[in-house]
Design a protein around this motif. Structure first.
Motif, PDB file in Angstrom:
ATOM      1  N   PHE A  77      15.872  34.828 -19.105  1.00 57.87           N
ATOM      2  CA  PHE A  77      17.019  35.872 -19.176  1.00 57.87           C
ATOM      3  C   PHE A  77      16.835  36.953 -18.218  1.00 57.87           C
ATOM      4  CE2 PHE A  77      15.782  34.166 -23.208  1.00 57.87           C
ATOM      5  CZ  PHE A  77      17.005  33.857 -23.971  1.00 57.87           C
ATOM      6  N   HIS A  78      18.112  37.352 -17.508  1.00 52.49           N
ATOM      7  CA  HIS A  78      18.092  38.490 -16.543  1.00 52.49           C
ATOM      8  C   HIS A  78      19.003  39.476 -17.249  1.00 52.49           C
ATOM      9  CE1 HIS A  78      19.599  40.124 -12.454  1.00 52.49           C
ATOM     10  NE2 HIS A  78      18.641  40.596 -12.847  1.00 52.49           N
ATOM     11  N   ASN A  79      18.224  40.736 -17.284  1.00 53.54           N
ATOM     12  CA  ASN A  79      19.063  41.858 -17.898  1.00 53.54           C
ATOM     13  C   ASN A  79      19.555  41.640 -19.290  1.00 53.54           C
ATOM     14  OD1 ASN A  79      18.215  43.414 -15.768  1.00 53.54           O
ATOM     15  ND2 ASN A  79      19.901  43.028 -14.550  1.00 53.54           N
ATOM     16  N   GLY A  80      18.828  40.848 -19.982  1.00 54.06           N
ATOM     17  CA  GLY A  80      19.268  40.462 -21.300  1.00 54.06           C
ATOM     18  C   GLY A  80      20.336  39.356 -21.592  1.00 54.06           C
ATOM     19  N   ARG A  81      20.716  38.572 -20.338  1.00 54.03           N
ATOM     20  CA  ARG A  81      21.757  37.383 -20.321  1.00 54.03           C
ATOM     21  C   ARG A  81      20.979  36.259 -20.000  1.00 54.03           C
ATOM     22  NH1 ARG A  81      27.003  40.173 -17.436  1.00 54.03           N
ATOM     23  NH2 ARG A  81      27.222  42.060 -18.859  1.00 54.03           N
ATOM     24  N   PRO A  82      21.303  35.270 -20.722  1.00 50.30           N
ATOM     25  CA  PRO A  82      20.556  33.858 -20.281  1.00 50.30           C
ATOM     26  C   PRO A  82      21.088  33.463 -18.771  1.00 50.30           C
ATOM     27  CG  PRO A  82      21.860  33.693 -22.429  1.00 50.30           C
ATOM     28  CD  PRO A  82      22.201  34.976 -21.749  1.00 50.30           C
ATOM     29  N   VAL A  83      20.191  32.904 -18.133  1.00 51.67           N
ATOM     30  CA  VAL A  83      20.400  32.322 -16.553  1.00 51.67           C
ATOM     31  C   VAL A  83      20.550  30.955 -16.663  1.00 51.67           C
ATOM     32  CG1 VAL A  83      19.283  32.250 -14.481  1.00 51.67           C
ATOM     33  CG2 VAL A  83      18.945  34.192 -15.758  1.00 51.67           C
ATOM     34  N   PRO A  84      22.028  30.613 -16.336  1.00 58.29           N
ATOM     35  CA  PRO A  84      22.450  29.194 -16.450  1.00 58.29           C
ATOM     36  C   PRO A  84      21.837  28.562 -15.319  1.00 58.29           C
ATOM     37  CG  PRO A  84      24.121  30.527 -15.434  1.00 58.29           C
ATOM     38  CD  PRO A  84      23.049  31.532 -16.001  1.00 58.29           C
ATOM     39  N   THR A  85      21.623  27.278 -15.402  1.00 51.51           N
ATOM     40  CA  THR A  85      21.150  26.249 -14.049  1.00 51.51           C
ATOM     41  C   THR A  85      22.471  25.978 -13.179  1.00 51.51           C
ATOM     42  OG1 THR A  85      19.507  25.398 -15.681  1.00 51.51           O
ATOM     43  CG2 THR A  85      20.196  24.338 -13.556  1.00 51.51           C
ATOM     44  N   THR A  86      22.194  26.592 -11.900  1.00 52.83           N
ATOM     45  CA  THR A  86      23.199  26.391 -10.949  1.00 52.83           C
ATOM     46  C   THR A  86      22.237  26.024  -9.575  1.00 52.83           C
ATOM     47  OG1 THR A  86      22.889  28.566 -10.330  1.00 52.83           O
ATOM     48  CG2 THR A  86      24.763  28.184 -12.046  1.00 52.83           C
ATOM     49  N   LYS A  87      23.137  25.823  -8.443  1.00 58.91           N
ATOM     50  CA  LYS A  87      22.407  25.598  -7.250  1.00 58.91           C
ATOM     51  C   LYS A  87      21.646  26.670  -6.886  1.00 58.91           C
ATOM     52  CE  LYS A  87      26.492  27.522  -4.613  1.00 58.91           C
ATOM     53  NZ  LYS A  87      27.444  26.933  -3.515  1.00 58.91           N
ATOM     54  N   ASP A  88      21.701  28.043  -7.253  1.00 58.91           N
ATOM     55  CA  ASP A  88      20.908  29.118  -6.978  1.00 58.91           C
ATOM     56  C   ASP A  88      19.773  29.166  -7.951  1.00 58.91           C
ATOM     57  OD1 ASP A  88      22.691  29.408  -4.742  1.00 58.91           O
ATOM     58  OD2 ASP A  88      23.877  30.702  -5.605  1.00 58.91           O
ATOM     59  N   PHE A  89      19.865  28.794  -9.059  1.00 58.53           N
ATOM     60  CA  PHE A  89      18.865  28.910  -9.907  1.00 58.53           C
ATOM     61  C   PHE A  89      18.437  27.706 -10.857  1.00 58.53           C
ATOM     62  CE2 PHE A  89      21.302  32.930  -9.720  1.00 58.53           C
ATOM     63  CZ  PHE A  89      20.350  34.010  -9.676  1.00 58.53           C
ATOM     64  N   TYR A  90      17.430  27.250 -10.830  1.00 62.92           N
ATOM     65  CA  TYR A  90      16.834  26.013 -11.277  1.00 62.92           C
ATOM     66  C   TYR A  90      15.491  26.148 -11.981  1.00 62.92           C
ATOM     67  CZ  TYR A  90      15.771  20.989 -11.641  1.00 62.92           C
ATOM     68  OH  TYR A  90      15.587  19.803 -12.123  1.00 62.92           O
ATOM     69  N   SER A  91      15.475  25.749 -13.361  1.00 61.41           N
ATOM     70  CA  SER A  91      14.481  25.860 -13.975  1.00 61.41           C
ATOM     71  C   SER A  91      13.649  24.552 -14.386  1.00 61.41           C
ATOM     72  CB  SER A  91      14.635  26.519 -15.532  1.00 61.41           C
ATOM     73  OG  SER A  91      13.454  26.610 -16.261  1.00 61.41           O
ATOM     74  N   LEU A  92      12.327  24.441 -14.357  1.00 63.59           N
ATOM     75  CA  LEU A  92      11.622  23.249 -14.564  1.00 63.59           C
ATOM     76  C   LEU A  92      10.187  23.697 -14.753  1.00 63.59           C
ATOM     77  CD1 LEU A  92      11.672  20.209 -14.269  1.00 63.59           C
ATOM     78  CD2 LEU A  92      10.917  20.279 -11.853  1.00 63.59           C
ATOM     79  N   HIS A  93       9.680  22.955 -16.039  1.00 65.76           N
ATOM     80  CA  HIS A  93       8.230  23.083 -16.668  1.00 65.76           C
ATOM     81  C   HIS A  93       7.987  24.778 -16.508  1.00 65.76           C
ATOM     82  CE1 HIS A  93       8.175  18.905 -16.563  1.00 65.76           C
ATOM     83  NE2 HIS A  93       8.139  18.895 -15.318  1.00 65.76           N
ATOM     84  N   GLY A  94       8.776  25.429 -17.026  1.00 66.88           N
ATOM     85  CA  GLY A  94       8.369  26.799 -17.159  1.00 66.88           C
ATOM     86  C   GLY A  94       8.488  27.628 -15.917  1.00 66.88           C
ATOM     87  N   ALA A  95       8.972  27.280 -14.928  1.00 65.59           N
ATOM     88  CA  ALA A  95       9.252  27.902 -13.385  1.00 65.59           C
ATOM     89  C   ALA A  95      10.626  27.833 -13.138  1.00 65.59           C
ATOM     90  CB  ALA A  95       8.425  27.250 -12.277  1.00 65.59           C
ATOM     91  N   LEU A  96      11.074  29.073 -12.703  1.00 61.90           N
ATOM     92  CA  LEU A  96      12.441  29.465 -12.167  1.00 61.90           C
ATOM     93  C   LEU A  96      12.685  29.415 -10.652  1.00 61.90           C
ATOM     94  CD1 LEU A  96      15.416  30.051 -13.111  1.00 61.90           C
ATOM     95  CD2 LEU A  96      15.092  32.397 -13.021  1.00 61.90           C
ATOM     96  N   SER A  97      13.531  28.651 -10.069  1.00 59.67           N
ATOM     97  CA  SER A  97      13.451  28.531  -8.593  1.00 59.67           C
ATOM     98  C   SER A  97      14.785  29.357  -7.982  1.00 59.67           C
ATOM     99  CB  SER A  97      13.560  27.255  -8.200  1.00 59.67           C
ATOM    100  OG  SER A  97      13.747  27.341  -6.722  1.00 59.67           O
ATOM    101  N   ILE A  98      14.714  30.453  -7.554  1.00 54.73           N
ATOM    102  CA  ILE A  98      15.882  31.248  -6.878  1.00 54.73           C
ATOM    103  C   ILE A  98      16.026  30.964  -5.249  1.00 54.73           C
ATOM    104  CG2 ILE A  98      16.855  33.336  -6.554  1.00 54.73           C
ATOM    105  CD1 ILE A  98      15.226  34.442  -8.933  1.00 54.73           C
TER     106      ILE A  98
END
Length: 505
Positions: free
Chosen positions: A181-202
């Motif tokens: 969550f970023h500033n209280g809002r869920p972060v969707p998976t996009t080409k700029d944000f990717y989540s895998l095994h507890g890690a978030l890639s920006i």
């Protein structure tokens, strides 16, 4: 039957006694506190109300507390974390000495909670407190779980460089789901944000990605663990590629402002390196500031069309370098008549911008005009008529007149508002700058002209009369001169004789 009743009674009494001495669920390991690595943790331990009322009737000098930590395995002996004797003497384990404490004021009110600040990942485990007062001992057991949020690469997070945020905990169950969550809002998976095994890639962090990031871990035993991390991304304020509009001949300030103070990242001194490629030559400037400033503007005292173009601001931060490009657009006015402008000429004034973005709008306005015959009034942009303000790049004046003389302003507008402006002074060749004479001054000039003409005529007449009066008095002299001028020989001899005779007489 009586034996069973007696056993049940003893069991109930033991449970009641245990509830008065141990926090509910603590002995069974149900009380658990989660803390994020780097933050502080409070392991609670309080005297029960029933025991507190009885003990505090006695002197509190006989009260002591001992905090121990159980090892990672069942075969490892517990080791002392902190001990406070009834005399006030404190003993702390060397590895945790500066990070653990209990409050003296809280001890007097029955609060024996242990504070750990800051928490490290190796602090996870089971902690036990033994509070001794008089002849009784109270025990508290608290399990400390650690949540870790790590950044890769470490150090200051620079705008534009890939970032990996990892979220892990000391919980031993299998991880099922990770939510960010970023500033209280869920972060969707996009080409700029990717989540895998507890890690978030920006992939390309920006200053707008700064703020509160919250990770939530859900395990197979339905345990949910969460942590919050305040992310600070060091970049530049303002738009990504700013454009500065400046009038030709005026000064320009190109912005280069960091999003945070360098001191917030442990940087004491920062210098910005400005560069500009003009005419095949590289120009550069060094702007130095102290740690209390985050702005490195480039000041150009007077700009022209040759100064327009792209300027680069480079700020080194440790082993990384941040860059921001700033475009300088110079606003100019080009008249269709290059030389002096005569009254009645057809004049075109064109407003130009060296680097058009495609969204600019232009507006012409007469800021001030020359005085007119109407009481010498000065017209300004507040009382001009509609034909004194025009839109478009080109201002068309079919016949230049006295009313067009003055300062014309061309303003450049964009979606965000007024971007810049340039002024042009319009003057007519031979036109009087000062105000024309009034009616009274014209009458005075006419009277002076008539007077001078009358005096001139009088002088001419006087000279003529004087010449006429001198001519008759001169005639006898002229006759004598004529007689003398044409004498003969005989006349001379007779004249000489008459002269001799007159002498003798």
């Amino acid at each position: 039957m009586r034996l069973v009743s007696l056993v049940l009674l003893l069991t109930f009494t033991l449970l009641v006694f245990s509830a008065g001495n141990i926090l509910p669920g603590a002995a069974a390991g149900e009380q658990k506190v989660w803390a994020r690595e780097g933050s502080s943790a409070m392991l609670p331990c309080y005297l029960s109300p029933r025991k507190q009322g009885r003990i505090w009737k006695q002197p509190s000098d006989w009260t002591s507390v001992l905090w121990k930590r159980h090892g990672g395995s069942a075969h490892q002996e517990p080791h002392v974390v902190l001990e406070v004797e009834y005399t006030g003497l404190r003993k702390t384990a060397l590895p945790m000495r500066p990070r653990v404490s209990v409050q003296d004021s809280a001890l007097r009110s029955g609060n024996f909670s242990l504070r750990i600040d800051p928490v490290r990942s190796g602090d996870a485990g089971l902690y036990e407190a033994q509070v001794a007062y008089s002849t009784e001992v109270q025990s508290c057991q608290v399990e400390l779980g650690i949540v870790t949020v790590t950044l890769s690469p470490p150090g200051p997070v620079v705008e534009g460089e890939p970032l990996l945020m990892s979220c892990n905990s000391s919980h031993r169950a299998r991880l099922v789901e990770t939510c960010w969550f970023h500033n209280g809002r869920p972060v969707p998976t996009t080409k700029d944000f990717y989540s895998l095994h507890g890690a978030l890639s920006i992939l390309q962090p920006s200053v707008s990605d700064s703020g509160s990031w919250h990770c939530q871990l859900r395990y197979s035993d339905n345990v949910v663990v969460s942590a919050t991390h305040d992310l600070q991304i060091l970049g530049f304020d303002g738009p990504a590629n700013p454009v500065v509009y400046a009038a030709a001949g005026s000064a320009a300030d190109l912005p280069c402002t960091l999003s945070y103070l360098p001191s917030a990242f442990g940087i004491n001194a920062v210098a910005a390196h400005w560069s500009h490629l003009a005419g095949g030559h590289l120009q550069d400037w060094i702007i130095s500031q102290n740690q209390s400033s985050r702005s490195f503007p480039l000041h150009l005292p007077a700009v022209g069309p040759d100064d327009a173009g792209r300027y680069s601001c480079a700020v080194p931060v440790g082993s990384k370098t941040m860059r921001r490009d700033v475009t300088l657009a110079v606003v100019t006015v080009t008249p269709s008549i290059p030389g002096p402008i005569s009254e009645g000429s057809h004049l075109l004034l064109t407003c130009g911008v060296t680097h058009l973005q495609g969204h600019e709008r232009f507006q012409w306005k007469l800021l001030s005009s020359a005085p007119t015959n109407k009481k010498g009034a000065m017209f300004t942009s507040h009382n001009l008529k509609d034909h004194r303000s025009q839109t478009g790049r080109t201002l068309d004046i079919p016949q230049v007149s006295q009313k067009d003389v003055g300062i014309w302003e061309c303003s450049v507008y964009g979606p965000e508002g007024r971007l810049g402006a340039v002024e042009y002074g319009l003057q007519i060749t031979g036109a009087q700058v000062s105000s024309p004479p009034t009616i009274f001054s014209g009458q005075v000039t006419f009277g002076l002209t008539v007077t001078l003409f009358f005096l001139l005529m009088v002088c001419i007449l006087a000279l003529a009369l004087q010449k006429r009066a001198r001519i008759p008095a001169s005639y006898p002299a002229l006759e004598g001169i004529v007689a003398v001028a044409v004498p003969n020989k005989k006349g001379v001899e007779e004249s000489q004789k008459e002269t001799i005779q007159q002498t003798e007489c």
